[in-house]
Design an enzyme around this catalytic site. Structure first.
Site, mmCIF file in Angstrom:
data_model
loop_
_atom_site.group_PDB
_atom_site.id
_atom_site.type_symbol
_atom_site.label_atom_id
_atom_site.label_comp_id
_atom_site.label_asym_id
_atom_site.label_seq_id
_atom_site.Cartn_x
_atom_site.Cartn_y
_atom_site.Cartn_z
ATOM 1 N N ASP A 98 21.686 7.809 42.634
ATOM 2 C CA ASP A 98 20.393 7.216 42.307
ATOM 3 C C ASP A 98 19.929 6.184 43.331
ATOM 4 O O ASP A 98 19.215 5.223 42.992
ATOM 5 C CB ASP A 98 20.439 6.589 40.908
ATOM 6 C CG ASP A 98 20.416 7.662 39.831
ATOM 7 O OD1 ASP A 98 19.670 8.644 40.005
ATOM 8 O OD2 ASP A 98 21.137 7.530 38.829
ATOM 9 N N ASP A 146 17.052 15.035 38.152
ATOM 10 C CA ASP A 146 16.551 13.701 38.491
ATOM 11 C C ASP A 146 16.632 13.418 39.992
ATOM 12 O O ASP A 146 15.866 12.616 40.531
ATOM 13 C CB ASP A 146 17.355 12.614 37.755
ATOM 14 C CG ASP A 146 17.700 12.963 36.317
ATOM 15 O OD1 ASP A 146 17.938 14.156 36.039
ATOM 16 O OD2 ASP A 146 17.760 12.052 35.482
HETATM 17 N N1 GLY Z 1 17.527 9.511 35.400
HETATM 18 C C1 GLY Z 1 17.935 9.322 34.075
HETATM 19 C C2 GLY Z 1 16.890 9.532 33.055
HETATM 20 O O1 GLY Z 1 15.816 9.995 33.343
HETATM 21 O O2 GLY Z 1 17.161 9.212 31.907
#
Ligand code: GLY
Length: 393
Positions: free
Chosen positions: A110, A175
Protein backbone atom coordinates in the site's frame (compact mmCIF):
# COMPACT_ATOMS: atom_id res chain seq x y z
CA UNK A 1 -31.12 1.48 -13.17
CA UNK A 2 -30.76 4.77 -14.98
CA UNK A 3 -29.70 7.41 -12.45
CA UNK A 4 -30.74 10.26 -14.72
CA UNK A 5 -34.33 9.03 -14.80
CA UNK A 6 -34.94 7.48 -11.39
CA UNK A 7 -32.61 9.06 -8.86
CA UNK A 8 -34.46 10.82 -6.09
CA UNK A 9 -31.57 13.19 -5.36
CA UNK A 10 -31.38 16.11 -7.74
CA UNK A 11 -28.16 16.09 -9.72
CA UNK A 12 -26.34 19.32 -10.50
CA UNK A 13 -26.07 20.35 -6.83
CA UNK A 14 -25.28 24.01 -6.24
CA UNK A 15 -21.50 24.36 -5.99
CA UNK A 16 -21.89 26.26 -2.70
CA UNK A 17 -22.94 22.95 -1.11
CA UNK A 18 -19.64 21.46 -2.23
CA UNK A 19 -17.75 24.54 -1.02
CA UNK A 20 -19.29 24.22 2.43
CA UNK A 21 -18.65 20.49 2.64
CA UNK A 22 -15.06 21.06 1.51
CA UNK A 23 -14.63 23.73 4.21
CA UNK A 24 -15.80 21.24 6.85
CA UNK A 25 -13.28 18.68 5.58
CA UNK A 26 -10.55 21.33 5.76
CA UNK A 27 -11.53 22.34 9.28
CA UNK A 28 -11.41 18.75 10.50
CA UNK A 29 -8.08 18.24 8.77
CA UNK A 30 -6.47 21.15 10.58
CA UNK A 31 -7.38 19.59 13.89
CA UNK A 32 -6.78 15.97 12.84
CA UNK A 33 -3.29 16.21 11.37
CA UNK A 34 -1.39 17.64 14.37
CA UNK A 35 -3.12 15.18 16.69
CA UNK A 36 -2.30 12.31 14.35
CA UNK A 37 1.36 13.38 14.10
CA UNK A 38 1.61 13.76 17.88
CA UNK A 39 0.13 10.30 18.39
CA UNK A 40 2.90 8.70 16.32
CA UNK A 41 0.27 6.21 15.22
CA UNK A 42 -2.15 5.88 12.35
CA UNK A 43 -5.91 6.19 12.23
CA UNK A 44 -8.13 4.23 9.89
CA UNK A 45 -11.81 4.03 10.83
CA UNK A 46 -14.17 4.22 13.78
CA UNK A 47 -17.91 3.49 14.20
CA UNK A 48 -18.55 6.96 15.64
CA UNK A 49 -15.84 8.93 13.85
CA UNK A 50 -13.47 8.99 16.84
CA UNK A 51 -10.42 8.11 14.81
CA UNK A 52 -8.11 8.92 17.70
CA UNK A 53 -9.30 5.69 19.33
CA UNK A 54 -7.95 3.58 16.47
CA UNK A 55 -5.26 1.44 17.95
CA UNK A 56 -2.66 0.80 15.26
CA UNK A 57 0.99 1.79 14.99
CA UNK A 58 2.23 3.85 12.06
CA UNK A 59 4.75 1.13 11.21
CA UNK A 60 2.38 -1.82 11.33
CA UNK A 61 1.46 -3.87 8.26
CA UNK A 62 -2.14 -2.67 8.37
CA UNK A 63 -1.31 1.01 7.87
CA UNK A 64 -2.57 1.94 4.43
CA UNK A 65 -4.47 5.03 5.59
CA UNK A 66 -2.15 7.80 6.79
CA UNK A 67 -1.94 9.22 3.26
CA UNK A 68 -5.63 10.01 3.39
CA UNK A 69 -5.05 12.49 6.22
CA UNK A 70 -2.06 14.10 4.54
CA UNK A 71 -3.92 14.15 1.21
CA UNK A 72 -6.76 16.06 2.83
CA UNK A 73 -4.23 18.54 4.20
CA UNK A 74 -2.74 19.03 0.74
CA UNK A 75 -6.19 19.57 -0.78
CA UNK A 76 -7.01 22.15 1.88
CA UNK A 77 -3.67 23.89 1.34
CA UNK A 78 -4.18 24.01 -2.43
CA UNK A 79 -7.65 25.48 -2.05
CA UNK A 80 -6.83 28.06 0.62
CA UNK A 81 -3.15 28.80 0.10
CA UNK A 82 -2.92 28.72 3.90
CA UNK A 83 0.49 27.38 4.90
CA UNK A 84 -0.92 26.11 8.19
CA UNK A 85 -2.22 23.15 6.19
CA UNK A 86 1.14 22.53 4.54
CA UNK A 87 2.90 22.73 7.90
CA UNK A 88 0.42 20.28 9.39
CA UNK A 89 1.04 17.84 6.53
CA UNK A 90 4.82 18.14 6.85
CA UNK A 91 4.43 17.49 10.57
CA UNK A 92 4.11 13.84 9.55
CA UNK A 93 7.52 13.85 7.87
CA UNK A 94 9.69 12.13 10.46
CA UNK A 95 7.27 9.19 10.59
CA UNK A 96 7.20 8.92 6.81
CA UNK A 97 11.00 9.11 6.54
CA UNK A 98 11.45 6.43 9.19
CA UNK A 99 8.88 4.25 7.44
CA UNK A 100 11.18 3.72 4.46
CA UNK A 101 14.51 3.72 6.28
CA UNK A 102 13.78 1.44 9.21
CA UNK A 103 12.50 -1.58 7.30
CA UNK A 104 8.91 -0.82 8.22
CA UNK A 105 7.54 -0.50 4.70
CA UNK A 106 8.48 -3.89 3.34
CA UNK A 107 5.43 -5.69 4.68
CA UNK A 108 2.76 -4.62 2.21
CA UNK A 109 1.99 -3.03 -1.15
CA UNK A 110 0.00 0.00 0.00
CA UNK A 111 2.90 2.33 -0.61
CA UNK A 112 0.96 4.23 -3.27
CA UNK A 113 -1.96 4.85 -0.93
CA UNK A 114 0.50 6.06 1.68
CA UNK A 115 3.07 7.98 -0.33
CA UNK A 116 1.24 9.40 -3.38
CA UNK A 117 -0.89 11.79 -1.29
CA UNK A 118 2.19 12.68 0.75
CA UNK A 119 5.61 12.43 -0.88
CA UNK A 120 4.51 12.64 -4.52
CA UNK A 121 2.12 15.51 -3.80
CA UNK A 122 4.76 17.43 -1.85
CA UNK A 123 7.50 16.69 -4.39
CA UNK A 124 5.31 18.05 -7.18
CA UNK A 125 3.94 21.01 -5.29
CA UNK A 126 6.98 22.19 -3.34
CA UNK A 127 9.75 20.95 -5.64
CA UNK A 128 11.71 19.86 -2.56
CA UNK A 129 14.23 17.13 -3.22
CA UNK A 130 13.65 15.36 0.08
CA UNK A 131 10.06 14.55 -0.87
CA UNK A 132 11.13 13.32 -4.29
CA UNK A 133 13.74 11.05 -2.69
CA UNK A 134 11.20 9.74 -0.20
CA UNK A 135 8.68 8.98 -2.94
CA UNK A 136 11.31 7.22 -5.06
CA UNK A 137 12.39 5.11 -2.09
CA UNK A 138 8.77 4.11 -1.51
CA UNK A 139 8.46 3.22 -5.20
CA UNK A 140 11.61 1.06 -4.93
CA UNK A 141 10.08 -0.83 -2.02
CA UNK A 142 6.88 -1.34 -4.00
CA UNK A 143 8.81 -2.48 -7.07
CA UNK A 144 10.69 -4.96 -4.89
CA UNK A 145 7.37 -6.71 -4.28
CA UNK A 146 7.08 -7.64 -7.95
CA UNK A 147 6.99 -11.38 -8.62
CA UNK A 148 8.44 -11.80 -12.09
CA UNK A 149 7.27 -15.43 -12.44
CA UNK A 150 3.64 -14.33 -12.32
CA UNK A 151 3.96 -10.66 -13.32
CA UNK A 152 2.18 -9.34 -10.24
CA UNK A 153 2.88 -7.28 -7.13
CA UNK A 154 2.48 -9.29 -3.97
CA UNK A 155 -0.09 -7.64 -1.69
CA UNK A 156 0.86 -8.49 1.85
CA UNK A 157 3.60 -10.06 3.92
CA UNK A 158 7.35 -9.74 3.85
CA UNK A 159 8.92 -10.98 0.64
CA UNK A 160 11.09 -13.49 2.49
CA UNK A 161 7.96 -15.09 3.96
CA UNK A 162 7.34 -17.73 1.35
CA UNK A 163 5.85 -21.19 1.30
CA UNK A 164 2.68 -22.85 2.56
CA UNK A 165 3.04 -21.43 6.08
CA UNK A 166 2.38 -17.93 4.75
CA UNK A 167 -1.17 -17.26 3.62
CA UNK A 168 -0.19 -14.09 1.78
CA UNK A 169 2.46 -15.75 -0.37
CA UNK A 170 1.36 -15.65 -4.02
CA UNK A 171 -1.48 -13.20 -3.42
CA UNK A 172 -2.43 -10.08 -5.38
CA UNK A 173 -5.47 -7.88 -4.70
CA UNK A 174 -7.50 -5.43 -6.78
CA UNK A 175 -6.72 -2.49 -4.47
CA UNK A 176 -3.16 -2.49 -5.82
CA UNK A 177 -4.30 -0.67 -8.97
CA UNK A 178 -4.27 2.49 -6.86
CA UNK A 179 -0.64 1.89 -5.86
CA UNK A 180 0.61 1.92 -9.45
CA UNK A 181 0.62 5.71 -10.02
CA UNK A 182 3.57 5.84 -7.58
CA UNK A 183 5.49 3.65 -10.02
CA UNK A 184 4.59 5.71 -13.11
CA UNK A 185 5.70 8.85 -11.28
CA UNK A 186 8.98 7.23 -10.14
CA UNK A 187 9.89 6.35 -13.72
CA UNK A 188 9.16 9.92 -14.79
CA UNK A 189 11.37 11.52 -12.14
CA UNK A 190 14.23 9.00 -12.22
CA UNK A 191 14.27 8.07 -15.91
CA UNK A 192 14.37 4.41 -14.80
CA UNK A 193 11.82 2.45 -16.86
CA UNK A 194 11.68 -0.46 -14.39
CA UNK A 195 8.96 1.09 -12.23
CA UNK A 196 6.68 1.73 -15.20
CA UNK A 197 7.29 -1.75 -16.64
CA UNK A 198 6.21 -3.30 -13.37
CA UNK A 199 3.07 -1.15 -13.32
CA UNK A 200 2.24 -2.28 -16.87
CA UNK A 201 2.83 -5.96 -16.14
CA UNK A 202 0.79 -5.86 -12.94
CA UNK A 203 -2.03 -4.06 -14.79
CA UNK A 204 -2.05 -6.68 -17.52
CA UNK A 205 -2.18 -9.47 -14.93
CA UNK A 206 -5.09 -7.69 -13.23
CA UNK A 207 -6.86 -7.40 -16.58
CA UNK A 208 -6.39 -11.10 -17.21
CA UNK A 209 -7.50 -12.44 -13.83
CA UNK A 210 -9.58 -9.93 -11.87
CA UNK A 211 -12.11 -8.42 -14.28
CA UNK A 212 -14.92 -10.84 -15.01
CA UNK A 213 -16.65 -11.02 -18.37
CA UNK A 214 -19.71 -9.19 -16.98
CA UNK A 215 -17.68 -6.27 -15.56
CA UNK A 216 -17.73 -7.42 -11.96
CA UNK A 217 -14.44 -7.82 -10.12
CA UNK A 218 -12.64 -10.36 -7.92
CA UNK A 219 -11.03 -9.04 -4.79
CA UNK A 220 -7.95 -11.28 -4.86
CA UNK A 221 -6.12 -13.74 -7.02
CA UNK A 222 -3.57 -16.39 -6.09
CA UNK A 223 -0.57 -17.67 -8.01
CA UNK A 224 1.54 -20.78 -7.65
CA UNK A 225 5.21 -20.43 -6.82
CA UNK A 226 6.14 -20.79 -10.51
CA UNK A 227 3.80 -17.88 -11.33
CA UNK A 228 1.04 -19.93 -12.90
CA UNK A 229 -2.47 -18.83 -11.88
CA UNK A 230 -4.09 -20.71 -9.01
CA UNK A 231 -7.47 -18.97 -8.86
CA UNK A 232 -9.52 -16.19 -7.29
CA UNK A 233 -9.79 -15.55 -3.56
CA UNK A 234 -11.41 -13.04 -1.24
CA UNK A 235 -10.49 -11.10 1.89
CA UNK A 236 -12.79 -8.08 1.64
CA UNK A 237 -16.00 -8.84 -0.24
CA UNK A 238 -18.89 -11.13 0.71
CA UNK A 239 -17.34 -14.18 -0.97
CA UNK A 240 -14.97 -15.21 -3.72
CA UNK A 241 -17.65 -15.02 -6.42
CA UNK A 242 -19.36 -11.92 -5.05
CA UNK A 243 -18.93 -8.33 -6.26
CA UNK A 244 -17.40 -6.10 -3.61
CA UNK A 245 -18.50 -2.54 -4.38
CA UNK A 246 -15.36 -0.82 -3.13
CA UNK A 247 -13.05 -3.28 -4.84
CA UNK A 248 -14.75 -2.45 -8.12
CA UNK A 249 -14.11 1.25 -7.54
CA UNK A 250 -10.40 0.59 -7.05
CA UNK A 251 -10.50 -0.98 -10.53
CA UNK A 252 -12.60 1.87 -11.97
CA UNK A 253 -10.25 4.56 -10.70
CA UNK A 254 -7.04 2.53 -10.99
CA UNK A 255 -7.54 1.58 -14.63
CA UNK A 256 -8.65 5.11 -15.54
CA UNK A 257 -5.39 6.36 -14.02
CA UNK A 258 -3.51 3.61 -15.86
CA UNK A 259 -4.97 4.90 -19.11
CA UNK A 260 -3.93 8.44 -18.22
CA UNK A 261 -0.36 7.32 -17.57
CA UNK A 262 -0.03 5.03 -20.60
CA UNK A 263 -2.67 5.81 -23.22
CA UNK A 264 -3.35 2.05 -23.36
CA UNK A 265 -6.95 1.71 -24.55
CA UNK A 266 -7.33 -1.68 -22.85
CA UNK A 267 -7.07 0.05 -19.47
CA UNK A 268 -9.65 2.63 -20.49
CA UNK A 269 -12.00 -0.12 -21.69
CA UNK A 270 -11.55 -1.98 -18.40
CA UNK A 271 -12.38 1.12 -16.38
CA UNK A 272 -15.44 1.85 -18.52
CA UNK A 273 -16.66 -1.74 -18.37
CA UNK A 274 -16.39 -1.98 -14.58
CA UNK A 275 -17.94 1.49 -14.20
CA UNK A 276 -20.94 0.65 -16.42
CA UNK A 277 -21.56 -2.55 -14.51
CA UNK A 278 -21.20 -0.79 -11.14
CA UNK A 279 -23.67 1.94 -12.13
CA UNK A 280 -26.17 -0.63 -13.43
CA UNK A 281 -26.34 -2.13 -9.92
CA UNK A 282 -27.22 1.05 -8.02
CA UNK A 283 -30.71 1.50 -6.59
CA UNK A 284 -32.77 4.44 -5.30
CA UNK A 285 -30.38 4.95 -2.37
CA UNK A 286 -27.68 5.76 -4.98
CA UNK A 287 -24.87 4.93 -2.54
CA UNK A 288 -24.06 1.28 -3.31
CA UNK A 289 -24.69 -1.77 -1.18
CA UNK A 290 -21.28 -2.80 0.15
CA UNK A 291 -21.34 -5.97 -1.94
CA UNK A 292 -23.64 -6.29 -4.94
CA UNK A 293 -24.03 -10.04 -4.46
CA UNK A 294 -25.27 -10.50 -0.92
CA UNK A 295 -27.18 -13.60 0.00
CA UNK A 296 -30.95 -13.72 0.50
CA UNK A 297 -31.94 -11.82 3.67
CA UNK A 298 -28.51 -10.29 4.34
CA UNK A 299 -28.53 -6.67 5.51
CA UNK A 300 -27.79 -4.41 2.55
CA UNK A 301 -25.37 -2.09 4.33
CA UNK A 302 -24.18 0.72 2.10
CA UNK A 303 -20.63 1.88 1.51
CA UNK A 304 -20.21 5.65 1.43
CA UNK A 305 -16.49 5.22 0.73
CA UNK A 306 -17.16 3.24 -2.45
CA UNK A 307 -19.50 6.04 -3.52
CA UNK A 308 -16.78 8.63 -2.92
CA UNK A 309 -14.14 6.66 -4.83
CA UNK A 310 -16.58 6.15 -7.72
CA UNK A 311 -17.08 9.92 -7.90
CA UNK A 312 -13.32 10.38 -8.34
CA UNK A 313 -13.14 7.57 -10.90
CA UNK A 314 -15.87 9.13 -13.01
CA UNK A 315 -14.27 12.57 -12.68
CA UNK A 316 -11.03 11.03 -13.94
CA UNK A 317 -12.82 9.40 -16.89
CA UNK A 318 -14.49 12.74 -17.57
CA UNK A 319 -11.14 14.53 -17.52
CA UNK A 320 -9.92 12.00 -20.07
CA UNK A 321 -12.96 12.73 -22.25
CA UNK A 322 -14.61 9.34 -21.71
CA UNK A 323 -17.45 9.72 -19.21
CA UNK A 324 -20.87 9.45 -20.84
CA UNK A 325 -24.03 11.26 -19.72
CA UNK A 326 -25.17 8.45 -17.44
CA UNK A 327 -21.80 8.33 -15.70
CA UNK A 328 -21.85 12.07 -15.15
CA UNK A 329 -25.41 11.97 -13.84
CA UNK A 330 -24.38 9.17 -11.48
CA UNK A 331 -21.38 11.12 -10.28
CA UNK A 332 -23.58 14.14 -9.54
CA UNK A 333 -26.17 12.00 -7.77
CA UNK A 334 -23.53 10.22 -5.66
CA UNK A 335 -21.91 13.46 -4.58
CA UNK A 336 -25.26 15.05 -3.79
CA UNK A 337 -26.25 12.02 -1.72
CA UNK A 338 -22.95 12.05 0.17
CA UNK A 339 -23.48 15.73 0.97
CA UNK A 340 -26.83 14.95 2.59
CA UNK A 341 -27.20 14.52 6.35
CA UNK A 342 -27.69 10.79 5.87
CA UNK A 343 -23.99 10.48 5.06
CA UNK A 344 -22.23 13.76 5.83
CA UNK A 345 -21.34 14.69 9.41
CA UNK A 346 -20.60 18.41 9.60
CA UNK A 347 -19.82 18.45 13.34
CA UNK A 348 -16.29 19.71 13.85
CA UNK A 349 -15.95 17.91 17.19
CA UNK A 350 -16.12 14.57 15.37
CA UNK A 351 -12.93 13.69 13.51
CA UNK A 352 -14.66 11.60 10.84
CA UNK A 353 -16.71 13.09 8.05
CA UNK A 354 -18.54 10.43 6.05
CA UNK A 355 -20.85 8.09 7.91
CA UNK A 356 -21.81 4.61 6.76
CA UNK A 357 -18.58 3.44 5.23
CA UNK A 358 -18.24 -0.31 5.05
CA UNK A 359 -15.48 -2.01 6.99
CA UNK A 360 -14.80 -5.69 7.20
CA UNK A 361 -16.08 -7.43 10.30
CA UNK A 362 -14.45 -10.71 9.45
CA UNK A 363 -14.22 -12.02 5.92
CA UNK A 364 -17.64 -11.83 4.28
CA UNK A 365 -19.12 -9.68 7.03
CA UNK A 366 -19.53 -5.92 7.15
CA UNK A 367 -20.36 -3.14 9.56
CA UNK A 368 -20.62 0.63 9.37
CA UNK A 369 -17.92 3.09 10.30
CA UNK A 370 -16.57 6.49 9.43
CA UNK A 371 -13.57 5.74 7.23
CA UNK A 372 -10.51 7.86 6.59
CA UNK A 373 -10.45 6.70 2.97
CA UNK A 374 -14.09 7.64 2.50
CA UNK A 375 -13.37 11.09 3.93
CA UNK A 376 -10.35 11.56 1.67
CA UNK A 377 -12.02 10.53 -1.59
CA UNK A 378 -15.11 12.56 -0.68
CA UNK A 379 -12.89 15.62 -0.25
CA UNK A 380 -11.00 14.82 -3.46
CA UNK A 381 -14.31 14.58 -5.33
CA UNK A 382 -15.46 17.89 -3.87
CA UNK A 383 -12.09 19.43 -4.68
CA UNK A 384 -12.32 18.48 -8.33
CA UNK A 385 -15.85 19.92 -8.52
CA UNK A 386 -14.67 23.29 -7.18
CA UNK A 387 -11.59 23.46 -9.38
CA UNK A 388 -8.70 22.09 -7.31
CA UNK A 389 -6.15 20.18 -9.38
CA UNK A 390 -5.36 16.67 -8.04
CA UNK A 391 -1.98 15.75 -9.44
CA UNK A 392 -0.54 12.98 -7.26
CA UNK A 393 -2.22 9.84 -8.60
N1 GLY B 1 -7.69 -1.30 0.60
C1 GLY B 1 -8.51 -1.82 1.61
C2 GLY B 1 -9.94 -1.48 1.50
O1 GLY B 1 -10.39 -0.94 0.52
O2 GLY B 1 -10.65 -1.78 2.45
Amino acid sequence: MSISSSCSTAPGTDKSVFERAFATCAENTLSNLPALAASGRTWAFHPDGRYEEWNEGFFEIGNWTTGFFTGMGVLAWLRSGDEAFLNAVVGMDSLYQRKVTEGAADTMHDLGFLFSPYAVALAKLTGEEKFRDLGVRAAELLADRFIAEGNYIRAWGRMDETGPAYDYDGLAIIDCMMNLPLLYWASEVTGNPRFREIALLHSDTTLAHFIREDGSVYHSFRFHEDGTPKGPDNYCGRSVESHWARGATWAMYGFALGYRHTGDKRYLEASLKVTRKWISLLDEEVVPVWDFRLGEGETPLRDSSAAAIAVCAIQELDGLGHADAEMLATKDALLARLCSEDYFDSRSEVRGILKKGEVGDGVGKAKYAYTSWGDYFFMEGLAREIGVDVSWW
